[in-house]
Structures are given as structure tokens and as C-alpha cells.
Design a protein around this motif. Structure first.
Motif, PDB file in Angstrom:
ATOM      1  N   GLY A 228       0.809  -1.223   0.000  1.00  8.84           N
ATOM      2  CA  GLY A 228       0.000   0.000   0.000  1.00  8.84           C
ATOM      3  C   GLY A 228       0.836   1.265   0.000  1.00  8.84           C
ATOM      4  O   GLY A 228       0.554   2.212  -0.742  1.00  8.84           O
TER       5      GLY A 228
ATOM      6  N   ARG B  44       2.417   1.790  -3.388  1.00  8.40           N
ATOM      7  CA  ARG B  44       1.410   2.293  -4.333  1.00  8.40           C
ATOM      8  C   ARG B  44       1.148   3.775  -4.098  1.00  8.40           C
ATOM      9  O   ARG B  44       1.101   4.575  -5.034  1.00  8.40           O
ATOM     10  N   ASP B  45       0.991   4.142  -2.846  1.00  5.51           N
ATOM     11  CA  ASP B  45       0.696   5.545  -2.559  1.00  5.51           C
ATOM     12  C   ASP B  45       1.856   6.454  -2.961  1.00  5.51           C
ATOM     13  O   ASP B  45       1.656   7.595  -3.381  1.00  5.51           O
TER      14      ASP B  45
ATOM     15  N   PRO C 281      -8.157  -1.111  -0.023  1.00 11.16           N
ATOM     16  CA  PRO C 281      -7.045  -1.781   0.667  1.00 11.16           C
ATOM     17  C   PRO C 281      -6.625  -3.068  -0.039  1.00 11.16           C
ATOM     18  O   PRO C 281      -7.371  -3.643  -0.822  1.00 11.16           O
TER      19      PRO C 281
END
Lengths: 456, 456
Positions: free
Chosen positions: A328, A331-332, A362
């Protein structure tokens, strides 16, 4: 991410399976003779024919006339497997086999397609679940837990620009904002379009309340799907065992400029959003490569240029960029890079810029017990298997938030999906459905006369 | 480029104008009182209302219902000016004022628009020519040569993807290939669409033969148009006198790749045509700047991406790139650069590439006599003027191949054209139409009782 259900170890599960008596069928002793390539293929072809565009492509948007016909066909298949069919307020379709326990092992997928998609994305998991359950029934298997096949409403975002509406509704991820703001190209909301084919709700609240399932009612969820990537085929692997699903994120960006006549406006006077968008598409690709991670993928899938005529400088380019990763934070970070690049490009080219994250869901991690059941099933069938990650999203990504979940992947030719040439061999079809059947049977457990139970 | 007509010098033309007698009106003595901003504006607004899209935009594709209505309105304006209306086999509309000589000074433009265009591109030259001629009539001017207003059929390429069909037909540039291969989005050819609203031809040959005008019948051609660029406004100049028109060239390129699921396909396995096209759009911009010439312009106006959904890697991107320049060789060098870059990009990204030059027309140079008449007209009106180049193409580009031709430009706000915000002030409207009226009158010459004649 929350994971419900038991942490019962595979060892105990194996012990349970060995506890059968001669008079009853234990999951891995089933023959699954009812599952054949010919029968499955005929069902896929029957579904594929329900399409707005000719074969090999399939175009079946949710709640279209073809979708209504596909729903009828799927309910017929469910009834043919002696299952009890019910539909919820969103058009999710369930087919139940009552076991000794109420909580159900569920399996299924979606049957809507993108525009000019193929015949297996979604359908494999719907037809496959029904065929797997039918094979268990025909052989006289008695499940301890209940078993349900499910067809989710609109996993594809092709009509309402947001994915997995059915499974989002079932798992409590759906909300007023999504129901009110995501509309089809005619300006209809999901609720309006659903009502037109008989799935009526008087308010968002009623829909959200009635669609949500009780997590305690879902003992486990397994979804069979084509890989939609080239890895299994390249390595000659029969079965992919999906350890995690990258939930999607989607960025939308609009560059705009003054436009003007393509012949009349000197180059130095222009602020051309097509050129800004071109720079950004290349920066987005660089951002994907910058993580050096195999699992980072970035796709500038949508490019809408206006007015899109040859002798006018574009005034607006609308981009939609899909960003996914196994991590995550990573990706961010990619999203951040893309947004910073967009700001810089817009400033350099004197274009206006608007940008937003349309959604960022998520990551879903699979449940070890379900993964173990899939592994044992593949092993029993003598199939080669491999643990892998799903970069495409699936309804399983939402189901994993409320129930022990995993996915089974089969190879697809050249890794092609969302493509008319999407294809799967008869062998891989049968391998996938048999692996699913054994997995469902193991997770449900064999009931009477043995005391053996599987628990999750 | 072939230029017909006389080479009579401006000096002689001026002498002719000085030869008038007190009893008759010499061109530059006319008052042109009939030309007012209010009247012109009302006519533009009436035409602009005939549109598929709401104001301020105008969308009026050739042979659409709105085009049919606009044709009626224009013929009414022509009859109101006491002109004799005729239409040819392609729907070009002519309004004639018979002079002492048969050969006519022609003036006009087109009234079709692009999708979401503005209210003045084309219409200024049609309404302006009729208003200019009416003003001459009302004041009792007696032309030596005949005078004709003309409305050309489909200067815009918006429907049939090829520009200036009417003027190409009139000047012998149209051919079987264009008539057979350029179709609208419904697959209709020009002839089929024309027949539907009454312009019938039994064969290409009949159309080509009947549309062609005798060059000897055209004494001169003048077209009034908005600049479609920012130069006049920036420098505060009232009238642009167009010395040359860059005829257009158009390249079409298609990059294609394997596509696949945007989430499923790893970055390193992709051959994404969107990224190839992005590189090419930027290379095409560089090619334009590489000539260091102000007049080189390159526009990637059309970008069509398929399937254009957010979670599928594009399989095809279709580009149309408009390339223009004042020098034919320099333009061809830019085309060469773009094609070489496309080959290299396609090879690097393992995309397939198809490319073609859809058309590349010659440069048109204006006639000195016509230029001189425009200059004298602007001077007489006390307007500032400037010689310039037209990078946009016009019907005048084809008329210049058979008759002495030039164009008059008026400033347009912010240089915007092919844009809903296309705008022209009332003052510039009136200045342009009066300059046109004086120019037509000078080129036609004043007839009886003086022996004075202008000759071209």
C-alpha cells in the motif's frame, strides 16, 4: 485488514479429512466425474453468445438486455444443480445447498463484462462454482457446512465507473457517495438502472442495509478466475494459488488549455493539453518502473481528447490512470509521484490541471486455511501449482474483508484478458473447476455419518 | 502553383479608378452606409442558432438538418440582395449580379462548422460577401464585371475527413479516390449524403464534370475570414492582407499492441500503444520547433484510444497529425521527421505501426492585383493593415489555383477559432465587410457611363 474466521491449522484440517468412515465420501475421495471440458465449454459458449458484440468478443454490461438473459441462464444452471436460488436487492444471485450448519462456504464470481471483453473473465468462476457444486451433489457428498454459489452484480466498472458494486454492497464498503455520484453514460445511478430490471430499493439506506451480509453466515469464500496475466502459462503451471489481491486505485486527471485552430495558432502560443498528457503518461510509466518492484503496475487506460478533430488544438484531455501494487505504501508513493509530475507539467505548459483519487481500496490477503485447502486439492489432482499475487481486483478482494478468502487462478492464453482473444484450454478449465470442487468440499467438510467436521 | 488572370499592375488599376465621371460612382467613393454592425450581428446570430449544440458553440456539419436550414437562410439573404441564386451539383451556392462582362469577381466562404466550433469561421465570409454586394447595389454602383457571392459546400473536414470538397470540385482537385474513400461515420460517401438532401449525381464522373467551373468565368476571388490566430489582435491591426495560404497536410498513424489487463500484465511484458503515441506526440512537437520557423505548425488533434477503459492496456491508438508550413520542402521535412520517429518508437516499444499521408496540398500564393485592391480599400477606410500568411486552409487555397485570389483577415478575440468562444468585435466585423465591399467594387470596376474598366 481484518480477517475473520478460525486459525485452525492445516494439520488439524488434514486429520479431519482422514476421519471419514467407509460409508461416506470424504472430500478428496470424490471422483468429480461430472466435470468435463465439453460440458463446461458448452456453458461458456452459451453465456458468451449473450453479448452486444459478436464472438470472439463479449460485451455484456450490467443490467443490459444481455445481462438479464445471462442472469436467467445462470439461475437455470443453479436450479439444474438442485440449488435453491435467491437474489438480493442489488441483483447478487445466490444458490444454496443446505448443510448441517447454517454458515456457508461460498464460491462465485461475476458475469458482466467490459466492452469488447472475452468469454472467461468472471464467467469461469460463476459457471465453475455451479459445476463444482453440482459434481459434489451428484456424487452424494454431504456437506457439514452449507455451500453457496454466488454471482456478484457488476464487478466490472464499465457501466458505473466503479468496480465490484455487488460485493461492496455485501461487505459494507458501499456508501451513499458511490451510489449517488457514479452514474452510467445516460446519467442513471445504479439504483435507477437496477430498478428498471426489477431490483428495486426505496432509498440508498434500504439498499445498503439489505445488501449487507452477516459475516457469521460466510464460513469461507473461494473464487476461481483466469489469471489475466502471462505468468502461469509462461512457467507451465496448472494452478495459481492467490496469496493476495491488489485492490485497485484509480486516478483521474484533466489537463486543459486554450485550444485554437491547429493551423492558425503558432507553436509558441500554445498550451496544448495533449502534449501535457503525453508527458504525464510517460512519467506515470517511469513512476511504475521507479519502484523496481515487479508488482507495481500503472496503466493510462483512458484518454479522452476534446474536441478531437484534426485541425483544432485539443482543449481538454481526460486521463484515467490505474495504479496497483502489493504494498500500500509503495502504491501511494507512485500516486504521489504521478500527481507531482502532473503539477510540474501543467505549470511548464501553462495548462490547467484537476486531479483526484477516484478510489483506493485496501490490499486483501488470503486466509491460510483456504490457501491450504486449495494446495491440497491441486496436489490431489497431480497439478503443478504456484503461489502468486493477483494484480487485477476481484470480488474476492471485498469478500476477504469479512470472511476467510482465497482465489484459484488458471492459466489463460498469452495472458490476455479484457480482450476478445481471452482464451483458456479445456484442460485448464477442468483443472480449475476440479480444484475448486475439492476446495469447497474440504472447507465445507463431510457431514454424517462421520463426526468429522472442518472448522474455520 | 499555377496562377491565372492578368498581371495588370496596381498603378494601372489606380489610374482606372481615377477615370470616373461625376455622374457615376467610382468604387472608392461609395459610402457603404448599408453595412452596420447591428445588421451583420443579427445575421450571424440567426445562423449561429442553426446548430446541433447550444450557443456559444456552433455545430453544423454539412448536409445535416441544420445545414439545410442554414442554406435556406443564406439563399434568403442572397435574394434579399436582389441576386440571382443558383446551386451546383455539389451544393455550392452562387448568387449573381450581372455586370457588363460575363466573368465574375467572386467572394464567399463556407457555412458548415466543426463539432463545437464558433459562429464566425466561414459565416463571416458568406454573410460578409452578401452584405458587401448588397451595399454596393443599394448605393447604385454599376459593375463592369459580374459579381458573385458564393457559399462553398463543406470546407470543414468534420464530416468526410477531407477539407474543401466544394472548392476542390469547382477547381478540378477532386477525384474518384476522394469521393469513394472518404466517408462519414455512418459509412456514407459525399455523393450519398448530398443526394439525401437533393444534390443528386448519377456518377462520380457526372459530379466532377458538372462541379468544375471554367477558370475564364472567374475574374478574381476574394475571401473574408477571421484570422484564427492571435497576431492581428496582439499588434492592434485592423485588417490582415493574406499573401499566402498554407494548404494542409494530414498524417494518420496507428500504433497497436497486445493489450491485456491493466492490473494483470507486468510492466515489462507490455507493448502499450498509448505510451508509443505519447512519445510520438512529443516528437512531433519537437519536429515543429526543429525548423526554427515561426510558420511551422504541428498539431496532434485526434487521439483515439481503444478500448479506452481504465483497467485494460490500450490495444490501439489512432493519431491524426496536422502539419503545415510556408515552405513545401520544410513541411515535407517535418513529415519525414515524424515518420522516422514513429518507426523508431514502434520498434523500441514492439508496437505495430501503420502510417500514411492522407493529403498534402500545395501552397497557394495570392495575386498582386487582388492584394493591391485590398490594400487600397483598407487605406481608404483609414484602417491599419498588415501582410500575413494564413496557416489555416480555406476554399481560397483551391480558388487561387484557377483565378487571381487573395484573402482579407479580421482580428478575432484571443486568436481563438474552432472554439465556442470564437468572437469578433462589431467594429472588426464592419471593417472587414467594408474592406471586402471596396475590394469587390475595385476588382469588378465601375461600368457606364465611364469607359473606365478594371482588368485582371
Amino acid at each position: 485488514m481484518r480477517l475473520c474466521g478460525s486459525t485452525l491449522s492445516l494439520t488439524i484440517l488434514s486429520l479431519v479429512f482422514c476421519g471419514r468412515l467407509a460409508c461416506c465420501l470424504s472430500p478428496l475421495d470424490l471422483k468429480l466425474a461430472g466435470i468435463t471440458g465439453e460440458k463446461l465449454n458448452a456453458q461458456f459458449e452459451a453465456l458468451a453468445a449473450l453479448s452486444d458484440t459478436p464472438r470472439p468478443s463479449v460485451t455484456r454490461l450490467v443490467f443490459s438486455d444481455w445481462d438479464v438473459k445471462a442472469r436467467r441462464l445462470i439461475k437455470d444452471l443453479m436450479r439444474d444443480a438442485q440449488l435453491k436460488v435467491r437474489e438480493d436487492i442489488m441483483g447478487n444471485i445466490f444458490a444454496r445447498w443446505e448443510g448441517a450448519e447454517k454458515a456457508a462456504v461460498m464460491s462465485g464470481s461475476h458475469s458482466d463484462s467490459i466492452v469488447l471483453g472475452g468469454a472467461y473473465d468472471g464467467d469461469l468462476g460463476v459457471v465453475g462454482a455451479i459445476a463444482a457444486i453440482k459434481a459434489l451433489r451428484v456424487e452424494g457428498f454431504k456437506p457439514q457446512k452449507s455451500i453457496e454459489a454466488v454471482m456478484f452484480t457488476t464487478e466490472e466498472a464499465s457501466r458505473f465507473n466503479v468496480p465490484c458494486l455487488g460485493s461492496q454492497g455485501m461487505t459494507g464498503y458501499l456508501n451513499d457517495h458511490t451510489l449517488d455520484n457514479f452514474k452510467d453514460e445516460n446519467g442513471s445511478t445504479f439504483r435507477e438502472a437496477a430498478a428498471r430490471i426489477g431490483y428495486r430499493s426505496s432509498s440508498n439506506q434500504e439498499l445498503l442495509r439489505k445488501a449487507k451480509v452477516d459475516p457469521a453466515a460466510v464460513a469461507a469464500f473461494v473464487e476461481l478466475h483466469i489469471e489475466q496475466g502471462p505468468l502461469l502459462e509462461k512457467e507451465g503451471i496448472d494452478i495459481g494459488i492467490v496469496e493476495a489481491i491488489l485492490a485497485p486505485s484509480l486516478l483521474t486527471l484533466d489537463f486543459s488549455g486554450s485550444g485554437g485552430h491547429g493551423g492558425g495558432m503558432p507553436m509558441s502560443h500554445r498550451n496544448d493539453p495533449c502534449l501535457a498528457a503525453s508527458e504525464l503518461a510517460l512519467k506515470a510509466e517511469q513512476a511504475a518502473f521507479s519502484t523496481k518492484a515487479f508488482d507495481t503496475v500503472v496503466t493510462t487506460g483512458i484518454w479522452k481528447q476534446e474536441p478531437n478533430i484534426f485541425n483544432a488544438i485539443p482543449r481538454n484531455v481526460h486521463l484515467e490512470i490505474d495504479v496497483r501494487d502489493t504494498e500500500g505504501d509503495r502504491r501511494d508513493g507512485v500516486i504521489q509521484q504521478i500527481f507531482e509530475a502532473a503539477e510540474e507539467i501543467a505549470a511548464n505548459r501553462k495548462c490547467n490541471l484537476t486531479k483526484e483519487i477516484r478510489y483506493a481500496y485496501p490490499i486483501a490477503k488470503s486466509n491460510p486455511t483456504v490457501l491450504g485447502a486449495i494446495q491440497q486439492s491441486a496436489d490431489k489432482l497431480g497439478l503443478s501449482s504456484k503461489k502468486l499475487i493477483s494484480r487485477p481486483y476481484h470480488d474476492a478482494a471485498f469478500m476477504a474483508q469479512i470472511a476467510p478468502t482465497a482465489m484459484i487462478f488458471t492459466p489463460c492464453k498469452r495472458g490476455l484478458s479484457h480482450h476478445p482473444e481471452e482464451e483458456i484450454s479445456l484442460k485448464h478449465m477442468v483443472d480449475g473447476v476440479k480444484t475448486l470442487a475439492y476446495t469447497i468440499a474440504q472447507l465445507a467438510g463431510s457431514a454424517a455419518p462421520s463426526q468429522a467436521k472442518s472448522e474455520l
